[in-house]
Design a protein around this motif. Structure first.
Motif, mmCIF file in Angstrom:
data_model
loop_
_atom_site.group_PDB
_atom_site.id
_atom_site.type_symbol
_atom_site.label_atom_id
_atom_site.label_comp_id
_atom_site.label_asym_id
_atom_site.label_seq_id
_atom_site.Cartn_x
_atom_site.Cartn_y
_atom_site.Cartn_z
ATOM 1 N N LYS A 250 5.879 4.073 4.855
ATOM 2 C CA LYS A 250 4.560 3.487 5.064
ATOM 3 C C LYS A 250 3.487 4.274 4.326
ATOM 4 O O LYS A 250 2.585 3.723 3.694
ATOM 5 C CB LYS A 250 4.271 3.421 6.561
ATOM 6 C CG LYS A 250 2.838 3.102 6.941
ATOM 7 C CD LYS A 250 2.204 4.323 7.589
ATOM 8 C CE LYS A 250 0.757 4.089 7.957
ATOM 9 N NZ LYS A 250 0.074 5.334 8.396
ATOM 10 N N ARG A 251 3.580 5.606 4.360
ATOM 11 C CA ARG A 251 2.603 6.442 3.663
ATOM 12 C C ARG A 251 2.753 6.343 2.151
ATOM 13 O O ARG A 251 1.765 6.267 1.420
ATOM 14 C CB ARG A 251 2.751 7.893 4.118
ATOM 15 C CG ARG A 251 2.353 8.134 5.576
ATOM 16 C CD ARG A 251 2.380 9.618 5.907
ATOM 17 N NE ARG A 251 1.866 9.890 7.253
ATOM 18 C CZ ARG A 251 1.447 11.077 7.645
ATOM 19 N NH1 ARG A 251 1.476 12.120 6.807
ATOM 20 N NH2 ARG A 251 0.997 11.262 8.873
ATOM 21 N N LEU A 252 3.978 6.340 1.678
ATOM 22 C CA LEU A 252 4.207 6.295 0.232
ATOM 23 C C LEU A 252 3.799 4.952 -0.367
ATOM 24 O O LEU A 252 3.320 4.884 -1.507
ATOM 25 C CB LEU A 252 5.674 6.582 -0.080
ATOM 26 C CG LEU A 252 6.140 8.024 0.150
ATOM 27 C CD1 LEU A 252 7.658 8.118 0.029
ATOM 28 C CD2 LEU A 252 5.491 8.970 -0.852
ATOM 29 N N LEU A 253 4.003 3.870 0.385
ATOM 30 C CA LEU A 253 3.650 2.532 -0.108
ATOM 31 C C LEU A 253 2.219 2.140 0.252
ATOM 32 O O LEU A 253 1.762 1.080 -0.141
ATOM 33 C CB LEU A 253 4.620 1.495 0.452
ATOM 34 C CG LEU A 253 6.101 1.645 0.082
ATOM 35 C CD1 LEU A 253 6.921 0.513 0.698
ATOM 36 C CD2 LEU A 253 6.289 1.683 -1.431
ATOM 37 N N CYS A 254 1.541 2.996 1.004
ATOM 38 C CA CYS A 254 0.173 2.711 1.447
ATOM 39 C C CYS A 254 0.131 1.426 2.275
ATOM 40 O O CYS A 254 -0.688 0.539 2.054
ATOM 41 C CB CYS A 254 -0.782 2.627 0.256
ATOM 42 S SG CYS A 254 -2.535 2.652 0.725
ATOM 43 N N TRP A 255 1.068 1.316 3.229
ATOM 44 C CA TRP A 255 1.115 0.189 4.144
ATOM 45 C C TRP A 255 0.449 0.581 5.468
ATOM 46 O O TRP A 255 -0.033 1.701 5.628
ATOM 47 C CB TRP A 255 2.564 -0.225 4.410
ATOM 48 C CG TRP A 255 3.223 -0.957 3.270
ATOM 49 C CD1 TRP A 255 2.736 -1.134 2.013
ATOM 50 C CD2 TRP A 255 4.496 -1.592 3.314
ATOM 51 N NE1 TRP A 255 3.628 -1.850 1.252
ATOM 52 C CE2 TRP A 255 4.720 -2.151 2.027
ATOM 53 C CE3 TRP A 255 5.463 -1.764 4.288
ATOM 54 C CZ2 TRP A 255 5.882 -2.849 1.718
ATOM 55 C CZ3 TRP A 255 6.619 -2.458 3.974
ATOM 56 C CH2 TRP A 255 6.822 -2.996 2.698
ATOM 57 N N ASN A 256 0.448 -0.358 6.422
ATOM 58 C CA ASN A 256 -0.051 -0.120 7.766
ATOM 59 C C ASN A 256 1.124 -0.022 8.737
ATOM 60 O O ASN A 256 2.234 -0.486 8.443
ATOM 61 C CB ASN A 256 -0.973 -1.258 8.207
ATOM 62 C CG ASN A 256 -2.201 -1.382 7.323
ATOM 63 O OD1 ASN A 256 -2.886 -0.403 7.065
ATOM 64 N ND2 ASN A 256 -2.475 -2.601 6.849
#
Length: 390
Positions: A250-256
């Motif tokens: 989630k952090r690497l893909l900039c997701w929620n």
């Protein structure tokens, strides 16, 4: 000094490498040494490469990755991950690559345009998350240049057990009985069974097994392809550490956080769990040594990235686990809760969101059910006309 000790601990440093680094400490300043180590690490030991591309939870300027290739490695928790990618794409109106038959894009490593639904005007696909073996060059023909590659793997002994109990035991000439552990029976005489499909299956799926050109040193050839695989993929998740892996993704893909909630799918609750004992593990390593090296490499890499992910990383993982428990409880009887919803409040790591009965429906769909839903959503009546099941 703690950071320096961590550099030296990476398994890919040989004794000569360590001696070289120690020699540098006597002749270089701390600033120059740090720069040299960073360059040396990224060139010769590419384990924590993705740390440089890491997005902090509060970074609002990053744009979530919408272009993803997910390698759906069988019996590794991959159906649960596929459900995540399907739901993410549905919420972002992306274009999926979908098969015309069953749930395989291809049984080989080559994608035939006749086997997939076409994209509009020949445009690249945004998300690929169905079964197919990894072939970087072939996938580049169908995807965007900025596509992030993701995969998930599993501890080899646990993977073997899942494989044996999931697929037809009669095909492997194994009979299940209360007195016999079929895994142990298989490992005592693997040559009597279908050893080829159970020998390094994950390395084979990811296309990094040694070839005829590696006969002089098969392990060297394997490690060369392993390091290239490491460079190709933004992240390879570890099934045994699913929640940590997902928060990192989630952090690497900039997701929620909303994008990575899940309810486990395609889980066989009937077969006995547990790790191989020491003797059986040695037997298994003889026929799947490359899978053990692969797993150790990416397990160590996951540790390394998490170590660099900030003091609040485990706090976010704990918060994520609480959300998953709330979602599981809400969706347990979601048909009785139509019209109601579960509200997840904003947190330091993500904006707030709502889980509805429709969310629960998608979360609990089987692999073929959610693929059919996506196919109808993307292609309408054409999907029902063309798509077939064997």
């Amino acid at each position: 000094m703690q950071t320096f000790d961590r550099f030296l601990s990476f398994s890919c440093f040989s004794q000569a490498h360590r001696q070289f680094i120690l020699l540098c400490t006597g002749i270089l300043s701390s600033f120059l040494l740090s720069s040299l180590l960073l360059k040396y690490l990224t060139e010769f030991c590419p384990l924590p490469r993705n740390v440089i591309q890491y997005y902090t939870p509060t970074q609002k300027s990053c744009r979530g990755d919408r272009h993803v290739v997910f390698m759906k490695v069988p019996k590794s928790g991959s159906t649960t991950l596929q459900n995540i990618f399907f739901r993410f794409g549905l919420s972002r109106d992306v274009k999926f690559m979908l098969p015309k038959r069953d749930n395989w894009l291809s049984k080989s490593r080559i994608i035939d345009r006749d086997d997939i639904f076409p994209n509009h005007a020949g445009q690249p696909f945004d998300i690929l998350c169905n079964h197919i073996r990894y072939n970087r060059s072939d996938m580049l023909r169908f995807t965007h240049n900025d596509t992030s590659r993701i995969a998930i793997i599993r501890e080899p002994g646990s993977h073997l057990r899942s494989y044996l109990y999931y697929y037809h035991l009669a095909y492997l000439n194994l009979q299940q009985s209360p007195e016999t552990d079929i895994v142990r029976k298989f490992l005592k005489h693997p040559e009597k069974h279908a050893t080829k499909i159970l020998s390094n299956p994950v390395s084979e799926w990811l296309s990094i097994l040694p070839t005829a050109n590696d006969t002089a040193d098969s392990m060297k050839g394997f490690k060369d392809r392993l390091f290239q695989l490491d460079k190709d993929f933004k992240l390879i998740l570890i099934m045994e550490r699913m929640d940590e892996s997902l928060v990192l993704m989630k952090r690497l893909l900039c997701w929620n956080l909303e994008d990575i909630i899940y309810i486990p799918r395609n889980v066989n609750h009937l077969y006995p769990r547990g790790h191989l004992n020491a003797a059986d593990k040695i037997r298994h390593e003889r026929i799947s040594r490359f899978d053990y090296v692969l797993y150790a490499h990416f397990s160590a890499k996951l540790d390394s990235i998490i170590d660099h992910s900030g003091e609040d990383f485990q706090d976010e993982v704990r918060f994520f686990k609480k959300i998953l428990q709330s979602v599981k409880e809400f969706c347990a009887n979601w048909r009785r809760k139509v019209g109601t919803s579960l509200r997840i409040d904003p947190s330091p790591w993500s904006q707030g969101f709502t889980v509805s009965s429709m969310s629960c429906l998608l979360l609990t769909y089987s692999e073929l059910e959610i693929q059919n839903y996506v196919g109808l959503w993307q292609y309408g009546d054409i999907w029902e006309t063309i798509h077939t099941h064997s």
